[in-house]
Enzyme design. Structure first.
Site, PDB file in Angstrom:
ATOM      1  N   LYS A 199       0.983  -1.067  -0.021  1.00  0.00           N
ATOM      2  CA  LYS A 199       0.058   0.037   0.160  1.00  0.00           C
ATOM      3  C   LYS A 199       1.016   1.288   0.074  1.00  0.00           C
ATOM      4  CE  LYS A 199      -2.132  -1.175   3.831  1.00  0.00           C
ATOM      5  NZ  LYS A 199      -1.346  -2.553   4.134  1.00  0.00           N
ATOM      6  N   ARG A 236     -10.316   0.577   8.059  1.00  0.00           N
ATOM      7  CA  ARG A 236      -9.771  -0.726   8.372  1.00  0.00           C
ATOM      8  C   ARG A 236     -10.958  -1.741   9.044  1.00  0.00           C
ATOM      9  NH1 ARG A 236      -3.925   0.375   8.473  1.00  0.00           N
ATOM     10  NH2 ARG A 236      -2.980  -1.691   8.895  1.00  0.00           N
ATOM     11  N   ARG A 271      11.761  -5.308   4.971  1.00  0.00           N
ATOM     12  CA  ARG A 271      11.497  -3.979   4.869  1.00  0.00           C
ATOM     13  C   ARG A 271      12.345  -3.158   5.680  1.00  0.00           C
ATOM     14  NH1 ARG A 271       5.482  -1.847   5.588  1.00  0.00           N
ATOM     15  NH2 ARG A 271       5.745  -2.839   7.586  1.00  0.00           N
ATOM     16  N   ARG A 297      10.596  -1.193  11.193  1.00  0.00           N
ATOM     17  CA  ARG A 297       9.668  -0.650  12.088  1.00  0.00           C
ATOM     18  C   ARG A 297       9.559  -1.447  13.396  1.00  0.00           C
ATOM     19  NH1 ARG A 297       4.525   0.208   7.979  1.00  0.00           N
ATOM     20  NH2 ARG A 297       3.381  -0.840   9.597  1.00  0.00           N
ATOM     21  N   ARG A 351      -1.140  -8.515  13.159  1.00  0.00           N
ATOM     22  CA  ARG A 351      -1.493  -7.529  12.069  1.00  0.00           C
ATOM     23  C   ARG A 351      -2.247  -8.475  11.022  1.00  0.00           C
ATOM     24  NH1 ARG A 351       3.880  -5.232  11.091  1.00  0.00           N
ATOM     25  NH2 ARG A 351       2.947  -4.076   9.152  1.00  0.00           N
TER      26      ARG A 351
HETATM   27  P1  AP5 Z   1       4.667  -1.527   1.940  1.00  0.00           P
HETATM   28  O1  AP5 Z   1       4.564  -0.756   0.656  1.00  0.00           O
HETATM   29  O2  AP5 Z   1       5.504  -0.940   3.108  1.00  0.00           O
HETATM   30  O3  AP5 Z   1       3.669  -2.366   2.312  1.00  0.00           O
HETATM   31  P2  AP5 Z   1       2.305  -1.816   3.232  1.00  0.00           P
HETATM   32  O4  AP5 Z   1       0.987  -2.419   2.520  1.00  0.00           O
HETATM   33  O5  AP5 Z   1       2.442  -0.444   3.167  1.00  0.00           O
HETATM   34  O6  AP5 Z   1       2.463  -2.613   4.516  1.00  0.00           O
HETATM   35  P3  AP5 Z   1       2.468  -2.027   6.121  1.00  0.00           P
HETATM   36  O7  AP5 Z   1       3.204  -2.809   7.097  1.00  0.00           O
HETATM   37  O8  AP5 Z   1       2.710  -0.344   6.067  1.00  0.00           O
HETATM   38  O9  AP5 Z   1       0.878  -2.196   6.302  1.00  0.00           O
HETATM   39  P4  AP5 Z   1      -0.024  -2.056   7.585  1.00  0.00           P
HETATM   40  O10 AP5 Z   1      -1.303  -2.054   6.987  1.00  0.00           O
HETATM   41  O11 AP5 Z   1       0.273  -3.248   8.514  1.00  0.00           O
HETATM   42  O12 AP5 Z   1       0.580  -0.838   8.331  1.00  0.00           O
HETATM   43  P5  AP5 Z   1       0.102   0.791   8.511  1.00  0.00           P
HETATM   44  O13 AP5 Z   1       1.293   1.422   8.477  1.00  0.00           O
HETATM   45  O14 AP5 Z   1      -0.636   0.877   7.556  1.00  0.00           O
HETATM   46  O15 AP5 Z   1       5.746  -2.731   1.409  1.00  0.00           O
HETATM   47  C1  AP5 Z   1       6.187  -3.627   2.176  1.00  0.00           C
HETATM   48  C2  AP5 Z   1       7.479  -4.137   1.875  1.00  0.00           C
HETATM   49  O16 AP5 Z   1       7.331  -4.821   0.494  1.00  0.00           O
HETATM   50  C3  AP5 Z   1       8.498  -3.004   1.499  1.00  0.00           C
HETATM   51  O17 AP5 Z   1       9.952  -3.416   1.685  1.00  0.00           O
HETATM   52  C4  AP5 Z   1       8.760  -2.908  -0.090  1.00  0.00           C
HETATM   53  O18 AP5 Z   1       9.682  -2.264  -0.415  1.00  0.00           O
HETATM   54  C5  AP5 Z   1       8.246  -4.338  -0.510  1.00  0.00           C
HETATM   55  N1  AP5 Z   1       7.293  -4.201  -1.860  1.00  0.00           N
HETATM   56  C6  AP5 Z   1       6.349  -3.534  -2.173  1.00  0.00           C
HETATM   57  N2  AP5 Z   1       5.533  -3.712  -3.075  1.00  0.00           N
HETATM   58  C7  AP5 Z   1       6.170  -4.969  -3.645  1.00  0.00           C
HETATM   59  C8  AP5 Z   1       6.332  -5.514  -4.993  1.00  0.00           C
HETATM   60  N3  AP5 Z   1       5.051  -5.487  -5.874  1.00  0.00           N
HETATM   61  N4  AP5 Z   1       7.067  -6.432  -5.169  1.00  0.00           N
HETATM   62  C9  AP5 Z   1       8.106  -6.632  -4.368  1.00  0.00           C
HETATM   63  N5  AP5 Z   1       8.293  -6.003  -3.163  1.00  0.00           N
HETATM   64  C10 AP5 Z   1       7.527  -5.153  -2.739  1.00  0.00           C
HETATM   65  O19 AP5 Z   1      -0.513   0.491  10.175  1.00  0.00           O
HETATM   66  C11 AP5 Z   1       0.343   0.204  11.065  1.00  0.00           C
HETATM   67  C12 AP5 Z   1      -0.450   0.254  12.420  1.00  0.00           C
HETATM   68  O20 AP5 Z   1      -1.113   1.422  12.618  1.00  0.00           O
HETATM   69  C13 AP5 Z   1      -1.545  -0.665  12.225  1.00  0.00           C
HETATM   70  O21 AP5 Z   1      -1.275  -2.210  12.601  1.00  0.00           O
HETATM   71  C14 AP5 Z   1      -2.547  -0.341  13.500  1.00  0.00           C
HETATM   72  O22 AP5 Z   1      -2.084  -0.489  14.793  1.00  0.00           O
HETATM   73  C15 AP5 Z   1      -2.467   1.093  13.399  1.00  0.00           C
HETATM   74  N6  AP5 Z   1      -3.288   1.627  12.148  1.00  0.00           N
HETATM   75  C16 AP5 Z   1      -3.233   2.082  10.953  1.00  0.00           C
HETATM   76  N7  AP5 Z   1      -4.333   2.281  10.253  1.00  0.00           N
HETATM   77  C17 AP5 Z   1      -5.489   2.298  11.174  1.00  0.00           C
HETATM   78  C18 AP5 Z   1      -6.660   2.323  11.323  1.00  0.00           C
HETATM   79  N8  AP5 Z   1      -7.337   2.767  10.315  1.00  0.00           N
HETATM   80  N9  AP5 Z   1      -7.322   2.027  12.599  1.00  0.00           N
HETATM   81  C19 AP5 Z   1      -6.773   1.876  13.455  1.00  0.00           C
HETATM   82  N10 AP5 Z   1      -5.614   1.384  13.759  1.00  0.00           N
HETATM   83  C20 AP5 Z   1      -4.810   1.932  12.587  1.00  0.00           C
HETATM   84 MG    MG Z   2       2.325   1.085   4.650  1.00  0.00          MG
END
Ligand code: AP5
Ligand code: MG
Length: 216
Positions: free
Chosen positions: A14, A90, A129, A162, A173
């Site tokens: 994402k 979410r 990552r 992270r 997660r």
């Molecule tokens: P990356 O692009 O970083 O993936 P991502 O989907 O953004 O993964 P996240 O870990 O950020 O998602 P998440 O939903 O767990 O965390 P968030 O920060 O939203 O890519 C991952 C890796 O793969 C990278 O190394 C990249 O280089 C590689 N990659 C990407 N695409 C690729 C491809 N096509 N091919 C090969 N490699 C690739 O949320 C964190 C926390 O915040 C949550 O757990 C929760 O506690 C809180 N939170 C966030 N939003 C909410 C909400 N709406 N409500 C309540 N709590 C929330």
């Molecule tokens: Mg992310």
């Protein structure tokens, strides 16, 4: 101008796709995870609250999360540039709250993108990552290595893993995604704005499919 929602399990890409949407087309990412991590770094009250949930891979309570997004969707510059919501909504309650915020602000979502990949793929992506501590750029030890070890290509700052990319938090997660977030895919399918994308492919191929059919 384009307004998108990016849905998908942790590590599916994402943030990577949000970066491309912003750098290539000026579409502003609104990422709840990025905003929470900035609040944690700035040691605000919201950051302290969010950290208690994030480090264990649990969702931050809806009240503060929804208000944080509502505030951003009211900003004139966001209305002008278009946006990609990354990580919000979410759960169904957040999706319903978003509908109300959109109505209040006379906005509509063009497309909800479901980025899809098996657990094995997302775990491989999460475990390698690294992120820039300054500009937030996302790297991967093998899939997208930086030019110099542990330093950001864009701003030369240190890259870090992270705090929620630890095995136990990753498991939680993934569980929460299946239990709370996956149901919103059906929610947007019923509104006929859902597009499912095979996110196991190269990031550029995924990006091209996200853009397909959108008027930029
Ligand atoms: P990356 O692009 O970083 O993936 P991502 O989907 O953004 O993964 P996240 O870990 O950020 O998602 P998440 O939903 O767990 O965390 P968030 O920060 O939203 O890519 C991952 C890796 O793969 C990278 O190394 C990249 O280089 C590689 N990659 C990407 N695409 C690729 C491809 N096509 N091919 C090969 N490699 C690739 O949320 C964190 C926390 O915040 C949550 O757990 C929760 O506690 C809180 N939170 C966030 N939003 C909410 C909400 N709406 N409500 C309540 N709590 C929330
Ligand atoms: Mg992310």
């Amino acid at each position: 101008m384009v307004r998108l929602i990016l849905i998908g399990p942790p590590g599916v890409g994402k943030g990577t796709q949000s970066e491309l949407l912003e750098s290539r087309h000026g579409i502003k990412p609104i990422s709840t995870g990025v905003i929470f991590r900035a609040e944690i770094d700035a040691q605000t009250d919201l950051g302290r609250l969010a950290k208690r949930y994030i480090d264990h891979g649990r969702l931050v309570p809806n009240g503060v999360t929804i208000e944080m997004i509502a505030k951003r969707l009211r900003l004139p510059e966001i209305r002008k540039s278009g946006f990609a919501l990354d990580g919000f909504p979410r759960n169904i309650d957040q999706a319903e709250a978003l509908d109300e915020i959109l109505i209040e602000n006379d906005l509509a979502i063009d497309r909800a993108i479901s980025l899809e990949a098996d657990t094995e793929v997302v775990v491989q992506r999460l475990t390698g990552r690294m992120g820039c501590t300054k500009c937030g750029a996302i790297y991967h030890r093998t899939n997208k290595p930086p030019q110099r070890d542990d330093l950001c290509d864009n701003c030369n700052s240190v890259l870090l893993v992270r705090s929620d990319d630890q095995p136990e938090a990753i498991r939680e997660r993934l569980r929460i995604f299946e239990e709370n977030t996956a149901p919103i895919i059906g929610y947007y399918e019923r509104k006929s704005i859902l597009k499912r994308i095979d996110a196991t492919r190269d990031a550029e191929e995924v990006f091209a499919e996200i853009l397909e059919g959108l008027t930029l």
